[in-house]
Design a protein around this motif. Structure first.
Motif, mmCIF file in Angstrom:
data_model
loop_
_atom_site.group_PDB
_atom_site.id
_atom_site.type_symbol
_atom_site.label_atom_id
_atom_site.label_comp_id
_atom_site.label_asym_id
_atom_site.label_seq_id
_atom_site.Cartn_x
_atom_site.Cartn_y
_atom_site.Cartn_z
ATOM 1 N N GLY A 1 40.751 18.196 -21.025
ATOM 2 C CA GLY A 1 39.393 17.774 -21.242
ATOM 3 C C GLY A 1 38.978 16.407 -20.482
ATOM 4 N N LEU A 2 38.646 16.635 -19.123
ATOM 5 C CA LEU A 2 38.290 15.448 -18.296
ATOM 6 C C LEU A 2 37.097 14.821 -18.978
ATOM 7 N N ILE A 3 36.062 15.442 -19.083
ATOM 8 C CA ILE A 3 34.871 14.897 -19.527
ATOM 9 C C ILE A 3 35.126 14.245 -20.946
ATOM 10 N N SER B 1 31.783 18.274 -9.226
ATOM 11 C CA SER B 1 33.048 17.318 -8.791
ATOM 12 C C SER B 1 33.310 16.441 -9.710
ATOM 13 N N VAL B 2 34.439 15.750 -9.575
ATOM 14 C CA VAL B 2 34.877 14.668 -10.701
ATOM 15 C C VAL B 2 33.939 13.446 -10.385
ATOM 16 N N ALA B 3 33.802 13.318 -9.077
ATOM 17 C CA ALA B 3 32.719 12.193 -8.886
ATOM 18 C C ALA B 3 31.381 12.263 -9.493
ATOM 19 N N GLN B 4 30.788 13.570 -9.356
ATOM 20 C CA GLN B 4 29.462 13.974 -10.054
ATOM 21 C C GLN B 4 29.799 13.690 -11.612
ATOM 22 N N VAL B 5 30.575 14.032 -12.188
ATOM 23 C CA VAL B 5 30.943 13.920 -13.687
ATOM 24 C C VAL B 5 30.781 12.341 -14.042
ATOM 25 N N ILE B 6 31.553 11.744 -13.333
ATOM 26 C CA ILE B 6 31.604 10.271 -13.497
ATOM 27 C C ILE B 6 30.118 9.514 -13.292
ATOM 28 N N GLU B 7 29.394 9.964 -12.416
ATOM 29 C CA GLU B 7 27.857 9.527 -12.064
ATOM 30 C C GLU B 7 27.221 9.927 -13.268
ATOM 31 N N ALA B 8 27.499 11.377 -13.631
ATOM 32 C CA ALA B 8 26.658 11.700 -14.933
ATOM 33 C C ALA B 8 26.974 10.940 -15.975
ATOM 34 N N ILE B 9 27.989 10.766 -16.396
ATOM 35 C CA ILE B 9 28.289 9.760 -17.522
ATOM 36 C C ILE B 9 28.014 8.398 -17.626
ATOM 37 N N ASP B 10 27.915 7.871 -16.180
ATOM 38 C CA ASP B 10 27.753 6.429 -15.721
ATOM 39 C C ASP B 10 25.976 6.479 -16.439
ATOM 40 N N LEU C 1 25.231 19.813 -18.175
ATOM 41 C CA LEU C 1 26.200 18.667 -18.385
ATOM 42 C C LEU C 1 25.857 17.406 -18.949
ATOM 43 N N HIS C 2 24.347 17.025 -18.696
ATOM 44 C CA HIS C 2 23.858 15.991 -19.151
ATOM 45 C C HIS C 2 23.848 16.172 -20.680
ATOM 46 N N GLU C 3 23.319 17.303 -21.365
ATOM 47 C CA GLU C 3 23.215 17.392 -22.716
ATOM 48 C C GLU C 3 24.735 17.498 -23.463
ATOM 49 N N GLY C 4 25.577 18.033 -22.452
ATOM 50 C CA GLY C 4 27.134 18.068 -23.324
ATOM 51 C C GLY C 4 27.684 16.888 -23.209
ATOM 52 N N ILE C 5 27.547 15.912 -22.269
ATOM 53 C CA ILE C 5 27.972 14.568 -22.219
ATOM 54 C C ILE C 5 27.268 13.702 -23.411
ATOM 55 N N ASP C 6 25.787 13.918 -23.513
ATOM 56 C CA ASP C 6 25.217 13.277 -24.726
ATOM 57 C C ASP C 6 25.756 13.528 -25.995
ATOM 58 N N ARG C 7 25.848 14.920 -26.194
ATOM 59 C CA ARG C 7 26.485 15.485 -27.526
ATOM 60 C C ARG C 7 27.826 14.824 -27.854
ATOM 61 N N THR C 8 28.733 14.951 -26.785
ATOM 62 C CA THR C 8 30.176 14.321 -26.903
ATOM 63 C C THR C 8 30.024 12.902 -27.123
ATOM 64 N N TYR C 9 29.331 12.009 -26.629
ATOM 65 C CA TYR C 9 29.146 10.617 -26.474
ATOM 66 C C TYR C 9 28.782 10.287 -28.234
ATOM 67 N N HIS C 10 27.620 10.929 -28.619
ATOM 68 C CA HIS C 10 27.167 10.787 -29.949
ATOM 69 C C HIS C 10 28.344 11.253 -30.921
ATOM 70 N N TYR C 11 29.137 12.161 -30.612
ATOM 71 C CA TYR C 11 30.037 12.571 -31.724
ATOM 72 C C TYR C 11 31.082 11.415 -31.951
ATOM 73 N N PHE C 12 31.610 10.868 -30.699
ATOM 74 C CA PHE C 12 32.419 9.472 -30.634
ATOM 75 C C PHE C 12 31.696 8.429 -31.343
ATOM 76 N N LYS C 13 30.718 8.052 -30.961
ATOM 77 C CA LYS C 13 29.710 7.029 -31.372
ATOM 78 C C LYS C 13 29.741 6.973 -32.904
ATOM 79 N N ASP C 14 29.144 8.111 -33.408
ATOM 80 C CA ASP C 14 28.963 8.306 -34.814
ATOM 81 C C ASP C 14 30.292 8.249 -35.766
ATOM 82 N N GLY C 15 31.357 8.554 -34.944
ATOM 83 C CA GLY C 15 32.569 8.502 -35.591
ATOM 84 C C GLY C 15 33.210 6.899 -35.659
ATOM 85 N N GLN C 16 32.801 6.156 -34.781
ATOM 86 C CA GLN C 16 33.011 4.883 -34.969
ATOM 87 C C GLN C 16 32.338 3.808 -35.809
ATOM 88 N N GLN C 17 31.106 4.605 -36.146
ATOM 89 C CA GLN C 17 30.108 3.599 -36.966
ATOM 90 C C GLN C 17 30.701 3.748 -38.619
#
Length: 306
Positions: A181-183, A240-249, A290-306
């Motif tokens: 699960g790289l992303i 590419s992995v580089a594109q994934v990193i750019e998208a997350i950033d 990819l953008h929406e998938g990253i956003d959903r994953t981010y908010h899943y972890f973000k909401d879990g930390q709150q």
């Protein structure tokens, strides 16, 4: 329909169960080694705790089953074992499972193979189900051996099979500390302020699919796919992995702390799937970007930390 899911407490298994539970006509039995208390399953699901090993009484587990979904693997890419160990831990128990399914007159077996490892290095070409498998690691090798065992054991019987060669699923519910699960891992590490270790120069290309789309594809194959056939499951697009990193950033406010590591011999430069066969039966209108998938994953972890 009575469905037995082996490895149901895993990432894909839990999402698949969540989708199957919406159908009141489906009875689900889950087989896994994990403690069922660690997962909030509905009360109407039957749970069987056990180890996926040679000699297990699979016939009792499968008695009365219509469909089997085999998701279990004792290794993952990056943690491969010796060939002999992979055969002992995965190929032999799977063969005994399939023999038990035939003996119990199970109608269909769906086996989760690996689209990311079984084809090996095809160059910059999207791998098709018709391509000759050429794995370069023991994880891909054991998947191909299990595929062949499934074909041979069910041949000439009333038990059919479907093989799913999945690319790289990611998203909420995936373990961010695991080897897969790289992303998911990168999003979690960025959110947590941890160092992000990247193998190689970031040019490795993969086919990433959001978990909701991956499960939707599996259900489409179960419902509409050909019997005794193989289906690639991915998006058909390489990133590419580089594109994934750019998208997350670009998608999250946290700063990424990158650490470059040496590339790994087990990582083929380009692994993207041809999904024409899947598209012919799919009921999915479009894939989660990819953008929406990253956003959903981010908010899943973000909401879990709150």
């Amino acid at each position: 329909m009575n469905v037995v899911i082996l490895g149901g407490i895993g990432f894909i298994g839990q999402h698949l169960i969540g989708s199957l539970q919406t159908n009141a006509n489906v009875n689900i039995t889950v087989f896994d080694r994990a403690d069922p208390k660690s997962v909030d399953f509905a009360q109407d699901i039957t749970y069987v705790q056990g180890n996926f090993t040679s000699g297990y009484d699979f016939r009792s587990l499968l008695h009365g089953a219509d469909t089997i979904v085999h998701l279990i693997s004792t290794s993952v890419p990056g943690t491969e074992k010796r060939v002999q160990d992979e055969i002992t831990s995965n190929v032999i128990p799977s063969s005994e499972l399939f023999e038990s399914a035939v003996a119990e007159h199970v109608k269909n077996i769906l086996f989760l193979s690996s689209g990311g490892t079984v084809y090996g290095d095809n160059g910059a070409v999207n791998s098709s189900e018709h391509d000759i498998p050429a794995p370069i690691n023991t994880y891909g090798l054991q998947k191909i051996m299990i595929e062949q065992a499934l074909h041979m054991i069910t041949h000439g019987t009333e038990t059919n099979y479907q093989i799913v060669r999945m690319s790289n699923p990611y998203g909420p519910g995936q373990n961010p500390f695991g080897p897969l699960g790289l992303i998911t891992k990168l999003v979690y590490q960025a959110l947590s302020g941890n160092e992000i270790h990247v193998f190689g120069d970031g040019s490795v290309v993969r086919d990433f699919i959001f978990i909701d789309d991956a499960v939707h594809a599996v259900l489409d194959i179960l419902d509409h796919g050909n019997k005794n056939d193989i289906y690639n499951v991915g998006t058909g697009k390489g990133v590419s992995v580089a594109q994934v990193i750019e998208a997350i950033d670009a998608a999250i406010p946290e700063t990424l702390h990158l650490v470059r590591e040496r590339s790994r011999a087990v990582d083929v430069p380009y692994s993207v799937l041809n999904i024409e066969k899947l598209n012919a039966i799919s009921t999915l209108d479009s894939y989660i970007s990819l953008h929406e998938g990253i956003d959903r994953t981010y908010h899943y972890f973000k909401d879990g930390q709150q």
